[in-house]
Write a protein that holds these residues in place. Structure first.
Motif, PDB file in Angstrom:
ATOM      1  N   GLY A 217      -6.536 -33.269 -10.233  1.00 24.33           N
ATOM      2  CA  GLY A 217      -5.435 -32.304 -10.271  1.00 24.33           C
ATOM      3  C   GLY A 217      -4.438 -32.638 -11.365  1.00 24.33           C
ATOM      4  N   ALA A 218      -4.147 -33.930 -11.531  1.00 30.72           N
ATOM      5  CA  ALA A 218      -3.214 -34.359 -12.578  1.00 30.72           C
ATOM      6  C   ALA A 218      -3.767 -34.029 -13.962  1.00 30.72           C
ATOM      7  CB  ALA A 218      -2.946 -35.849 -12.457  1.00 30.72           C
ATOM      8  N   LYS A 219      -5.084 -34.248 -14.128  1.00 34.65           N
ATOM      9  CA  LYS A 219      -5.699 -33.932 -15.427  1.00 34.65           C
ATOM     10  C   LYS A 219      -5.642 -32.426 -15.711  1.00 34.65           C
ATOM     11  CE  LYS A 219      -8.964 -37.808 -15.584  1.00 34.65           C
ATOM     12  NZ  LYS A 219     -10.405 -38.194 -15.605  1.00 34.65           N
ATOM     13  N   ALA A 220      -5.897 -31.622 -14.670  1.00 37.03           N
ATOM     14  CA  ALA A 220      -5.855 -30.170 -14.834  1.00 37.03           C
ATOM     15  C   ALA A 220      -4.446 -29.703 -15.207  1.00 37.03           C
ATOM     16  CB  ALA A 220      -6.337 -29.478 -13.573  1.00 37.03           C
ATOM     17  N   LEU A 221      -3.442 -30.293 -14.547  1.00 41.13           N
ATOM     18  CA  LEU A 221      -2.061 -29.916 -14.851  1.00 41.13           C
ATOM     19  C   LEU A 221      -1.646 -30.384 -16.243  1.00 41.13           C
ATOM     20  CD1 LEU A 221      -0.303 -30.575 -11.423  1.00 41.13           C
ATOM     21  CD2 LEU A 221      -0.873 -28.384 -12.468  1.00 41.13           C
ATOM     22  N   ASP A 222      -2.150 -31.544 -16.668  1.00 49.82           N
ATOM     23  CA  ASP A 222      -1.857 -32.023 -18.027  1.00 49.82           C
ATOM     24  C   ASP A 222      -2.441 -31.063 -19.067  1.00 49.82           C
ATOM     25  OD1 ASP A 222      -0.469 -34.204 -17.160  1.00 49.82           O
ATOM     26  OD2 ASP A 222      -2.166 -35.609 -17.313  1.00 49.82           O
ATOM     27  N   ALA A 223      -3.677 -30.623 -18.807  1.00 51.10           N
ATOM     28  CA  ALA A 223      -4.321 -29.682 -19.732  1.00 51.10           C
ATOM     29  C   ALA A 223      -3.571 -28.352 -19.739  1.00 51.10           C
ATOM     30  CB  ALA A 223      -5.776 -29.478 -19.335  1.00 51.10           C
ATOM     31  N   TYR A 224      -3.161 -27.921 -18.551  1.00 54.39           N
ATOM     32  CA  TYR A 224      -2.390 -26.682 -18.449  1.00 54.39           C
ATOM     33  C   TYR A 224      -1.075 -26.801 -19.218  1.00 54.39           C
ATOM     34  CZ  TYR A 224       0.291 -22.816 -16.453  1.00 54.39           C
ATOM     35  OH  TYR A 224       1.040 -21.686 -16.287  1.00 54.39           O
ATOM     36  N   GLY A 225      -0.359 -27.896 -18.979  1.00 54.50           N
ATOM     37  CA  GLY A 225       0.931 -28.095 -19.646  1.00 54.50           C
ATOM     38  C   GLY A 225       0.792 -28.171 -21.170  1.00 54.50           C
ATOM     39  N   SER A 226      -0.246 -28.865 -21.627  1.00 51.29           N
ATOM     40  CA  SER A 226      -0.456 -29.000 -23.068  1.00 51.29           C
ATOM     41  C   SER A 226      -0.766 -27.644 -23.709  1.00 51.29           C
ATOM     42  CB  SER A 226      -1.587 -29.985 -23.357  1.00 51.29           C
ATOM     43  OG  SER A 226      -1.263 -31.287 -22.904  1.00 51.29           O
ATOM     44  N   ALA A 227      -1.613 -26.870 -23.032  1.00 48.50           N
ATOM     45  CA  ALA A 227      -1.975 -25.549 -23.565  1.00 48.50           C
ATOM     46  C   ALA A 227      -0.762 -24.620 -23.565  1.00 48.50           C
ATOM     47  CB  ALA A 227      -3.107 -24.942 -22.739  1.00 48.50           C
ATOM     48  N   PHE A 228       0.034 -24.691 -22.498  1.00 42.16           N
ATOM     49  CA  PHE A 228       1.229 -23.835 -22.431  1.00 42.16           C
ATOM     50  C   PHE A 228       2.233 -24.219 -23.517  1.00 42.16           C
ATOM     51  CE2 PHE A 228       5.279 -22.398 -20.541  1.00 42.16           C
ATOM     52  CZ  PHE A 228       4.960 -21.064 -20.316  1.00 42.16           C
ATOM     53  N   ASP A 229       2.390 -25.519 -23.740  1.00 45.28           N
ATOM     54  CA  ASP A 229       3.310 -25.995 -24.781  1.00 45.28           C
ATOM     55  C   ASP A 229       2.821 -25.576 -26.176  1.00 45.28           C
ATOM     56  OD1 ASP A 229       5.604 -27.728 -25.651  1.00 45.28           O
ATOM     57  OD2 ASP A 229       3.962 -28.818 -26.624  1.00 45.28           O
ATOM     58  N   ALA A 230       1.519 -25.691 -26.401  1.00 45.04           N
ATOM     59  CA  ALA A 230       0.958 -25.278 -27.693  1.00 45.04           C
ATOM     60  C   ALA A 230       1.120 -23.775 -27.897  1.00 45.04           C
ATOM     61  CB  ALA A 230      -0.516 -25.668 -27.768  1.00 45.04           C
ATOM     62  N   TYR A 231       0.993 -23.028 -26.800  1.00 46.24           N
ATOM     63  CA  TYR A 231       1.182 -21.575 -26.850  1.00 46.24           C
ATOM     64  C   TYR A 231       2.602 -21.242 -27.295  1.00 46.24           C
ATOM     65  CZ  TYR A 231       0.993 -16.689 -25.265  1.00 46.24           C
ATOM     66  OH  TYR A 231       1.023 -15.318 -25.199  1.00 46.24           O
ATOM     67  N   LEU A 232       3.568 -21.943 -26.732  1.00 41.10           N
ATOM     68  CA  LEU A 232       4.966 -21.713 -27.090  1.00 41.10           C
ATOM     69  C   LEU A 232       5.228 -22.054 -28.568  1.00 41.10           C
ATOM     70  CD1 LEU A 232       6.771 -23.182 -23.936  1.00 41.10           C
ATOM     71  CD2 LEU A 232       6.320 -20.764 -24.481  1.00 41.10           C
ATOM     72  N   LYS A 233       4.579 -23.095 -29.053  1.00 42.49           N
ATOM     73  CA  LYS A 233       4.746 -23.473 -30.456  1.00 42.49           C
ATOM     74  C   LYS A 233       4.162 -22.410 -31.391  1.00 42.49           C
ATOM     75  CE  LYS A 233       4.911 -28.473 -29.731  1.00 42.49           C
ATOM     76  NZ  LYS A 233       4.237 -29.784 -29.916  1.00 42.49           N
ATOM     77  N   GLN A 234       3.025 -21.847 -30.995  1.00 41.83           N
ATOM     78  CA  GLN A 234       2.445 -20.777 -31.798  1.00 41.83           C
ATOM     79  C   GLN A 234       3.361 -19.550 -31.806  1.00 41.83           C
ATOM     80  OE1 GLN A 234      -0.078 -20.626 -33.789  1.00 41.83           O
ATOM     81  NE2 GLN A 234      -1.018 -22.579 -33.379  1.00 41.83           N
ATOM     82  N   GLU A 235       3.962 -19.284 -30.675  1.00 38.82           N
ATOM     83  CA  GLU A 235       4.910 -18.161 -30.613  1.00 38.82           C
ATOM     84  C   GLU A 235       6.094 -18.395 -31.548  1.00 38.82           C
ATOM     85  OE1 GLU A 235       4.811 -15.504 -26.644  1.00 38.82           O
ATOM     86  OE2 GLU A 235       6.145 -17.246 -26.618  1.00 38.82           O
ATOM     87  N   ALA A 236       6.549 -19.641 -31.608  1.00 38.72           N
ATOM     88  CA  ALA A 236       7.659 -19.958 -32.516  1.00 38.72           C
ATOM     89  C   ALA A 236       7.243 -19.777 -33.971  1.00 38.72           C
ATOM     90  CB  ALA A 236       8.132 -21.394 -32.273  1.00 38.72           C
ATOM     91  N   VAL A 237       5.999 -20.124 -34.271  1.00 41.70           N
ATOM     92  CA  VAL A 237       5.488 -19.917 -35.632  1.00 41.70           C
ATOM     93  C   VAL A 237       5.459 -18.428 -35.959  1.00 41.70           C
ATOM     94  CG1 VAL A 237       3.430 -20.083 -37.092  1.00 41.70           C
ATOM     95  CG2 VAL A 237       4.138 -22.046 -35.712  1.00 41.70           C
ATOM     96  N   ILE A 238       5.018 -17.623 -35.002  1.00 39.79           N
ATOM     97  CA  ILE A 238       4.960 -16.173 -35.212  1.00 39.79           C
ATOM     98  C   ILE A 238       6.359 -15.586 -35.334  1.00 39.79           C
ATOM     99  CG2 ILE A 238       4.341 -13.990 -34.089  1.00 39.79           C
ATOM    100  CD1 ILE A 238       1.930 -15.503 -32.897  1.00 39.79           C
ATOM    101  N   GLY A 239       7.264 -16.045 -34.489  1.00 42.30           N
ATOM    102  CA  GLY A 239       8.632 -15.542 -34.518  1.00 42.30           C
ATOM    103  C   GLY A 239       8.918 -14.675 -33.322  1.00 42.30           C
ATOM    104  N   ALA A 240      10.024 -14.958 -32.669  1.00 43.92           N
ATOM    105  CA  ALA A 240      10.399 -14.189 -31.485  1.00 43.92           C
ATOM    106  C   ALA A 240      10.937 -12.814 -31.843  1.00 43.92           C
ATOM    107  CB  ALA A 240      11.440 -14.956 -30.673  1.00 43.92           C
ATOM    108  N   SER A 241      11.391 -12.635 -33.080  1.00 43.39           N
ATOM    109  CA  SER A 241      11.924 -11.352 -33.531  1.00 43.39           C
ATOM    110  C   SER A 241      11.427 -11.085 -34.941  1.00 43.39           C
ATOM    111  CB  SER A 241      13.463 -11.361 -33.494  1.00 43.39           C
ATOM    112  OG  SER A 241      13.972 -12.266 -34.462  1.00 43.39           O
ATOM    113  N   GLY A 242      11.803  -9.930 -35.470  1.00 48.90           N
ATOM    114  CA  GLY A 242      11.382  -9.557 -36.815  1.00 48.90           C
ATOM    115  C   GLY A 242      12.053 -10.344 -37.917  1.00 48.90           C
TER     116      GLY A 242
END
Length: 333
Positions: A217-242
């Protein structure tokens, strides 16, 4: 007799001068007209190329917006297929590239700097558009990308927790998923904070579970957290606004390109108006000159005819006088 010949010769010379003058003035007028037509064609081509470039830039932005609204939620897009807006964006970039090249072939040498700057903006837009596509595909959708990673791990954890039957852990997991979906739907930062806060609670609950479930369970949550964090970083690269990230880069490149192309179109129109005014002034000057020459020639020719008539009248009067004197002498005799 010689005077008559001289007068005839003068008229002929004046006629020749008038004809030559008319030919010269006609040549000057035709030259001015030809120059105007050449400038008109060049200005029209340049203005048309600039306006076409503006249209291509607008088509690129339309494809970009379509990509963000529809393609990123398409499984075909995330599988790497060329969707409608990806294709349209590539076509628009090509049109912009070709448009800049055409403008470069039409502008004077002094305008090369502006053309080079536009070429750089097209390259910047093309690069940012490619990065935008790559970033969204990395983020993923459904079972692909980072979304696919956290979905796989969270589903695995759900199955293990059901087997354990711990209701508190299951509720916490469902709460994490609910905040996650709220964020995916609304994009508000408060849902990210809620996901991270609940994820911290869930980690503690999973760690207290018996047996191997705590470790997996800890490994699954670590993978989940890492993927979610990477997702947020990609969103920042794209830009929250125009105005931020890749979206900001795309907007800035397009705006600079449209501004420069619009100025070129306006300058071309202004150049055409300037040439029109110049040709109009030259035409009026040529007309005035033609009228002056015509008036001078007319005066000279009219003066010559009047002088000839006066001379003939004087000769006739002299003959009549001589005839009268002869008749008088004859009567006296």
């Amino acid at each position: 007799m010689r005077a008559m010949i001289d007068r005839v010769g003068l008229r002929q010379r004046l006629a020749v001068v008038g004809l030559v003058t008319a030919v010269v003035l006609s040549g000057l007028w035709m030259g001015g007209t030809a120059r105007f037509l050449t400038h008109q064609r060049q200005a029209a081509e340049l203005r048309g190329a600039a306006l076409s470039l503006v249209a291509a830039a607008n088509e690129a932005r339309s494809a970009e917006h379509g990509l963000l609204l529809t393609d990123v939620r398409s499984a075909a897009f995330h599988k790497g297929e060329a969707t409608e807006n990806v294709t349209a964006g590539a076509a628009a970039v090509k049109a912009m590239t070709d448009g800049v090249k055409l403008i470069g072939s039409l502008v004077p040498s002094g305008g090369r700097q502006a053309v080079d700057a536009m070429a750089e903006q097209v390259t910047a837009y093309d690069t940012a558009f490619g990065k935008l596509i790559a970033a969204h595909r990395a983020m993923g959708y459904q079972d692909t990308g980072l979304v696919g990673v956290w979905r796989t791990n969270i589903h695995q954890l759900e199955a293990e927790l059901k087997a354990v039957g711990d209701l508190q852990v299951q509720v916490s997991l469902l709460t994490v998923r609910r905040h996650e979906k709220d964020y995916m739907l609304r994009g508000e930062r408060k849902y990210v904070d809620s996901v991270l806060a609940e994820l911290g609670k869930l980690r503690k609950l999973v760690a207290a579970l018996p047996g191997s479930v705590a470790g997996s369970g800890a490994k699954a949550l670590d993978a989940y957290g890492s993927a979610f964090d990477a997702y947020l970083k990609q969103e920042a690269v794209i830009g929250a606004s125009g105005d931020t990230g890749l979206r900001g880069e795309l907007g800035a490149a397009s705006d600079h390109l449209v501004t420069a192309a619009t100025k070129i179109a306006a300058d071309a129109q202004q150049q055409l108006l300037s040439v029109q005014r110049q040709v109009r002034v030259e035409s009026v000057a040529l007309l005035v000159l033609a009228l002056v020459i015509a008036a001078v020639l007319s005066a000279v020719l009219s003066g010559g005819v009047a002088a000839g008539l006066a001379n003939r009248v004087a000769q006739l009067a002299l003959r009549l006088r001589h005839g009268a004197e002869s008749v008088g002498h004859a009567s006296a005799q």
